[in-house]
Design a protein around this motif. Structure first.
Motif, PDB file in Angstrom:
ATOM      1  N   HIS A  16       0.824  -1.200   0.000  1.00  0.00           N
ATOM      2  CA  HIS A  16       0.000   0.000   0.000  1.00  0.00           C
ATOM      3  C   HIS A  16       0.861   1.255   0.000  1.00  0.00           C
ATOM      4  CE1 HIS A  16      -3.938  -1.852   0.407  1.00  0.00           C
ATOM      5  NE2 HIS A  16      -3.373  -2.730   1.219  1.00  0.00           N
ATOM      6  N   ALA A  17       0.254   2.352  -0.439  1.00  0.00           N
ATOM      7  CA  ALA A  17       0.998   3.601  -0.594  1.00  0.00           C
ATOM      8  C   ALA A  17       1.173   4.348   0.719  1.00  0.00           C
ATOM      9  CB  ALA A  17       0.286   4.502  -1.612  1.00  0.00           C
ATOM     10  N   HIS A  18       0.096   4.468   1.498  1.00  0.00           N
ATOM     11  CA  HIS A  18       0.093   5.296   2.699  1.00  0.00           C
ATOM     12  C   HIS A  18      -0.551   4.544   3.858  1.00  0.00           C
ATOM     13  CE1 HIS A  18      -0.653   8.004  -0.863  1.00  0.00           C
ATOM     14  NE2 HIS A  18       0.478   8.518  -0.409  1.00  0.00           N
ATOM     15  N   PRO A  19      -0.249   4.919   5.103  1.00  0.00           N
ATOM     16  CA  PRO A  19      -1.025   4.392   6.212  1.00  0.00           C
ATOM     17  C   PRO A  19      -2.470   4.856   6.079  1.00  0.00           C
ATOM     18  CG  PRO A  19       0.410   6.203   6.925  1.00  0.00           C
ATOM     19  CD  PRO A  19       0.792   5.874   5.517  1.00  0.00           C
ATOM     20  N   ASP A  20      -3.380   3.966   6.252  1.00  0.00           N
ATOM     21  CA  ASP A  20      -4.844   4.023   6.111  1.00  0.00           C
ATOM     22  C   ASP A  20      -5.302   3.316   4.847  1.00  0.00           C
ATOM     23  OD1 ASP A  20      -6.308   6.073   4.058  1.00  0.00           O
ATOM     24  OD2 ASP A  20      -4.461   7.037   4.721  1.00  0.00           O
ATOM     25  N   ASP A  21      -4.459   3.243   3.802  1.00  0.00           N
ATOM     26  CA  ASP A  21      -4.861   2.528   2.580  1.00  0.00           C
ATOM     27  C   ASP A  21      -5.152   1.060   2.873  1.00  0.00           C
ATOM     28  OD1 ASP A  21      -4.736   4.657   0.749  1.00  0.00           O
ATOM     29  OD2 ASP A  21      -2.569   4.430   0.534  1.00  0.00           O
ATOM     30  N   GLU A  22      -4.379   0.468   3.777  1.00  0.00           N
ATOM     31  CA  GLU A  22      -4.579  -0.948   4.082  1.00  0.00           C
ATOM     32  C   GLU A  22      -5.927  -1.217   4.747  1.00  0.00           C
ATOM     33  OE1 GLU A  22      -4.275   0.557   7.850  1.00  0.00           O
ATOM     34  OE2 GLU A  22      -2.896   1.052   6.211  1.00  0.00           O
ATOM     35  N   SER A  23      -6.494  -0.192   5.391  1.00  0.00           N
ATOM     36  CA  SER A  23      -7.759  -0.376   6.100  1.00  0.00           C
ATOM     37  C   SER A  23      -8.973  -0.053   5.236  1.00  0.00           C
ATOM     38  CB  SER A  23      -7.782   0.479   7.366  1.00  0.00           C
ATOM     39  OG  SER A  23      -6.791   0.049   8.274  1.00  0.00           O
ATOM     40  N   SER A  24      -8.755   0.562   4.100  1.00  0.00           N
ATOM     41  CA  SER A  24      -9.860   0.879   3.191  1.00  0.00           C
ATOM     42  C   SER A  24      -9.882  -0.013   1.959  1.00  0.00           C
ATOM     43  CB  SER A  24      -9.787   2.348   2.746  1.00  0.00           C
ATOM     44  OG  SER A  24      -8.581   2.622   2.055  1.00  0.00           O
ATOM     45  N   GLU A  73       1.537   6.113  14.718  1.00  0.00           N
ATOM     46  CA  GLU A  73       0.758   5.603  15.848  1.00  0.00           C
ATOM     47  C   GLU A  73      -0.579   5.036  15.363  1.00  0.00           C
ATOM     48  OE1 GLU A  73       0.557   9.105  18.211  1.00  0.00           O
ATOM     49  OE2 GLU A  73       2.674   9.013  18.789  1.00  0.00           O
ATOM     50  N   GLU A  74      -1.209   5.733  14.429  1.00  0.00           N
ATOM     51  CA  GLU A  74      -2.472   5.237  13.870  1.00  0.00           C
ATOM     52  C   GLU A  74      -2.269   3.914  13.154  1.00  0.00           C
ATOM     53  OE1 GLU A  74      -4.613   9.594  13.097  1.00  0.00           O
ATOM     54  OE2 GLU A  74      -3.658   8.525  11.437  1.00  0.00           O
ATOM     55  N   MET A  75      -1.191   3.808  12.395  1.00  0.00           N
ATOM     56  CA  MET A  75      -0.912   2.574  11.664  1.00  0.00           C
ATOM     57  C   MET A  75      -0.719   1.409  12.623  1.00  0.00           C
ATOM     58  SD  MET A  75      -0.413   1.154   8.620  1.00  0.00           S
ATOM     59  CE  MET A  75      -1.021  -0.438   9.172  1.00  0.00           C
ATOM     60  N   HIS A 249      -7.287   5.218  12.066  1.00  0.00           N
ATOM     61  CA  HIS A 249      -6.605   6.296  11.343  1.00  0.00           C
ATOM     62  C   HIS A 249      -7.427   7.575  11.530  1.00  0.00           C
ATOM     63  CE1 HIS A 249      -3.627   3.723   9.389  1.00  0.00           C
ATOM     64  NE2 HIS A 249      -4.603   2.840   9.214  1.00  0.00           N
ATOM     65  N   ALA A 250      -7.426   8.060  12.758  1.00  0.00           N
ATOM     66  CA  ALA A 250      -8.378   9.108  13.149  1.00  0.00           C
ATOM     67  C   ALA A 250      -8.156  10.422  12.411  1.00  0.00           C
ATOM     68  CB  ALA A 250      -8.295   9.342  14.663  1.00  0.00           C
ATOM     69  N   THR A 251      -6.941  10.709  11.968  1.00  0.00           N
ATOM     70  CA  THR A 251      -6.726  11.954  11.220  1.00  0.00           C
ATOM     71  C   THR A 251      -7.331  11.886   9.829  1.00  0.00           C
ATOM     72  OG1 THR A 251      -4.574  11.192  10.396  1.00  0.00           O
ATOM     73  CG2 THR A 251      -4.574  12.505  12.446  1.00  0.00           C
ATOM     74  N   GLN A 252      -7.506  10.680   9.311  1.00  0.00           N
ATOM     75  CA  GLN A 252      -7.913  10.511   7.920  1.00  0.00           C
ATOM     76  C   GLN A 252      -9.383  10.189   7.738  1.00  0.00           C
ATOM     77  OE1 GLN A 252      -5.345  11.104   5.521  1.00  0.00           O
ATOM     78  NE2 GLN A 252      -4.598  11.799   7.514  1.00  0.00           N
ATOM     79  N   VAL A 253     -10.062   9.817   8.807  1.00  0.00           N
ATOM     80  CA  VAL A 253     -11.423   9.294   8.673  1.00  0.00           C
ATOM     81  C   VAL A 253     -12.350   9.993   9.658  1.00  0.00           C
ATOM     82  CG1 VAL A 253     -12.862   7.241   8.762  1.00  0.00           C
ATOM     83  CG2 VAL A 253     -10.506   7.061   7.956  1.00  0.00           C
ATOM     84  N   ASP A 254     -13.390  10.608   9.141  1.00  0.00           N
ATOM     85  CA  ASP A 254     -14.431  11.226   9.949  1.00  0.00           C
ATOM     86  C   ASP A 254     -15.478  10.151  10.281  1.00  0.00           C
ATOM     87  OD1 ASP A 254     -16.502  12.651  11.053  1.00  0.00           O
ATOM     88  OD2 ASP A 254     -16.568  14.193   9.491  1.00  0.00           O
ATOM     89  N   PRO A 255     -15.675   9.817  11.562  1.00  0.00           N
ATOM     90  CA  PRO A 255     -16.645   8.766  11.902  1.00  0.00           C
ATOM     91  C   PRO A 255     -18.054   9.050  11.408  1.00  0.00           C
ATOM     92  CG  PRO A 255     -15.292   9.339  13.795  1.00  0.00           C
ATOM     93  CD  PRO A 255     -15.003  10.364  12.742  1.00  0.00           C
ATOM     94  N   SER A 256     -18.370  10.312  11.165  1.00  0.00           N
ATOM     95  CA  SER A 256     -19.704  10.655  10.666  1.00  0.00           C
ATOM     96  C   SER A 256     -19.738  10.805   9.151  1.00  0.00           C
ATOM     97  CB  SER A 256     -20.190  11.961  11.310  1.00  0.00           C
ATOM     98  OG  SER A 256     -19.324  13.043  10.960  1.00  0.00           O
ATOM     99  N   GLY A 257     -18.633  10.446   8.495  1.00  0.00           N
ATOM    100  CA  GLY A 257     -18.527  10.628   7.056  1.00  0.00           C
ATOM    101  C   GLY A 257     -19.159   9.503   6.267  1.00  0.00           C
ATOM    102  N   PRO A 258     -19.072   9.560   4.942  1.00  0.00           N
ATOM    103  CA  PRO A 258     -19.757   8.605   4.057  1.00  0.00           C
ATOM    104  C   PRO A 258     -19.251   7.179   4.174  1.00  0.00           C
ATOM    105  CG  PRO A 258     -18.319  10.081   2.798  1.00  0.00           C
ATOM    106  CD  PRO A 258     -18.390  10.633   4.186  1.00  0.00           C
ATOM    107  N   TRP A 259     -18.030   6.964   4.671  1.00  0.00           N
ATOM    108  CA  TRP A 259     -17.522   5.608   4.823  1.00  0.00           C
ATOM    109  C   TRP A 259     -18.469   4.735   5.647  1.00  0.00           C
ATOM    110  CZ3 TRP A 259     -13.856   3.063   2.356  1.00  0.00           C
ATOM    111  CH2 TRP A 259     -12.802   3.762   1.751  1.00  0.00           C
ATOM    112  N   PHE A 260     -19.179   5.356   6.595  1.00  0.00           N
ATOM    113  CA  PHE A 260     -19.929   4.576   7.581  1.00  0.00           C
ATOM    114  C   PHE A 260     -21.434   4.796   7.487  1.00  0.00           C
ATOM    115  CE2 PHE A 260     -15.725   5.777   9.206  1.00  0.00           C
ATOM    116  CZ  PHE A 260     -15.150   4.526   9.278  1.00  0.00           C
ATOM    117  N   GLN A 261     -21.911   5.294   6.360  1.00  0.00           N
ATOM    118  CA  GLN A 261     -23.338   5.559   6.213  1.00  0.00           C
ATOM    119  C   GLN A 261     -24.148   4.311   5.865  1.00  0.00           C
ATOM    120  OE1 GLN A 261     -24.153   8.875   3.623  1.00  0.00           O
ATOM    121  NE2 GLN A 261     -22.862  10.282   4.770  1.00  0.00           N
ATOM    122  N   VAL A 262     -23.515   3.305   5.315  1.00  0.00           N
ATOM    123  CA  VAL A 262     -24.230   2.079   4.957  1.00  0.00           C
ATOM    124  C   VAL A 262     -24.129   1.107   6.128  1.00  0.00           C
ATOM    125  CG1 VAL A 262     -24.420   0.173   3.325  1.00  0.00           C
ATOM    126  CG2 VAL A 262     -23.658   2.429   2.528  1.00  0.00           C
TER     127      VAL A 262
END
Length: 298
Positions: A16-24, A73-75, A249-262
């Motif tokens: 993966h390119a960046h930390p957080d890519d592995e989780s998405s 730390e997030e990774m 990856h709290a800096t990269q992901v808003d818990p209220s964002g579209p990732w978690f709407q479904v």
């Protein structure tokens, strides 16, 4: 760094390119395989230093001042949640240039490097970890971020080179590492149209607002995308683990964002797999689609 060969079984390397890519991309697949006892190694090419803070709750001068440390730390938290190992290649995040024309990439950043220099540490890791399967991005990077495209390029280069003792001997015979040829190379197909459409229709059928309406309205079908889907890995039971890793990856992901709407229950019903394109195989795999990245190996 890794156990002796005779003590080991099936091994998956995800580049993966960046930390957080592995989780998405492919996170539930990795969590499933790790749970089943396979060895899973995430390779992170850059530190994500150039990333923006995308979660308003984390947008502070203190976080920005130590972005490199925060993303490491997030990774580490995400790695623990997924139950995998992780290695850094140590390259500098190129950032995503914006403008017309876009500005040049930072000198010395990952996407500006010569292919051999960028590939060398990945070749070494393949020879050390000895994966049978490697996952990465397609030739467009999944989306055209320069670091994602470079990740594709070094993954293909390392896949082809690691088994050849004449190539990259400085991270091979010269340091006591034998050649190793992975058997299968996959590209992530996380955001393909069939999946997005299934989730969109599932939301509408449930009387919920779909976060995909605008994306589908603007979707442009491309002939080169036809027939890419070769492999669907059932992993719905690990979607919750995937989401927890992404939220780490709290800096990269808003818990209220579209990732978690479904809702997870809807995701599990509408599309219970993570999907891939088998880009290269040195073994016979039989009838497609597959349901296992290790099809033909076990």
């Amino acid at each position: 760094m890794f156990p002796d060969e005779q003590e080991r079984g099936l091994r998956l390397m995800a580049v993966h390119a960046h930390p957080d890519d592995e989780s998405s991309k492919g996170a539930a697949t990795m969590a499933r395989y790790a749970y089943e006892g396979l060895e899973v190694l995430v390779v992170t090419c850059t530190g994500g230093e150039a990333g923006s803070v995308l979660n308003p709750a984390m947008d502070s001068p203190e976080v920005l001042a130590r972005m490199t440390e925060v993303r490491r730390e997030e990774m580490e938290r995400a790695r623990q949640i997924l139950g995998v190992r992780q290695e850094w290649l140590g390259f500098l995040d190129s950032g995503l240039p914006e403008g017309d024309p876009p500005p040049p990439l930072p000198e010395g950043s990952f996407a500006t490097l010569e292919l051999a220099a960028a590939s060398r540490p990945l070749v070494r890791l393949i020879r050390e970890f000895r994966p049978q399967v490697v996952t990465t991005y397609d030739e467009n990077g999944g989306y055209p971020h320069p670091d994602h495209i470079m990740t594709h390029r070094i993954s293909v280069e390392a896949f082809e080179a690691a088994g050849d003792p004449a190539r990259y001997p400085e991270v091979g015979a010269d340091v006591g590492l034998g050649p190793w040829q992975p058997l299968k190379l996959y590209y992530h197909l996380t955001f393909h149209k069939d999946r997005i459409l299934a989730l969109h229709e599932g939301m509408l059928a449930a009387g919920l607002e779909s976060p995909y309406a605008k994306r589908l309205d603007e979707w442009i079908d491309r002939a080169e995308d036809t027939g890419r889907l070769t492999t669907r890995v059932p992993c719905a039971d690990w979607f919750e683990v995937r989401d927890r890793a992404l939220l780490a990856h709290a800096t990269q992901v808003d818990p209220s964002g579209p990732w978690f709407q479904v809702p997870l229950a809807l995701q599990r019903q509408a599309w219970p797999t993570e999907d891939y394109q088998l880009a290269r195989s040195l073994i016979e795999v039989g009838v497609l689609p597959e349901d296992d990245l290790f099809n033909g190996i076990r």
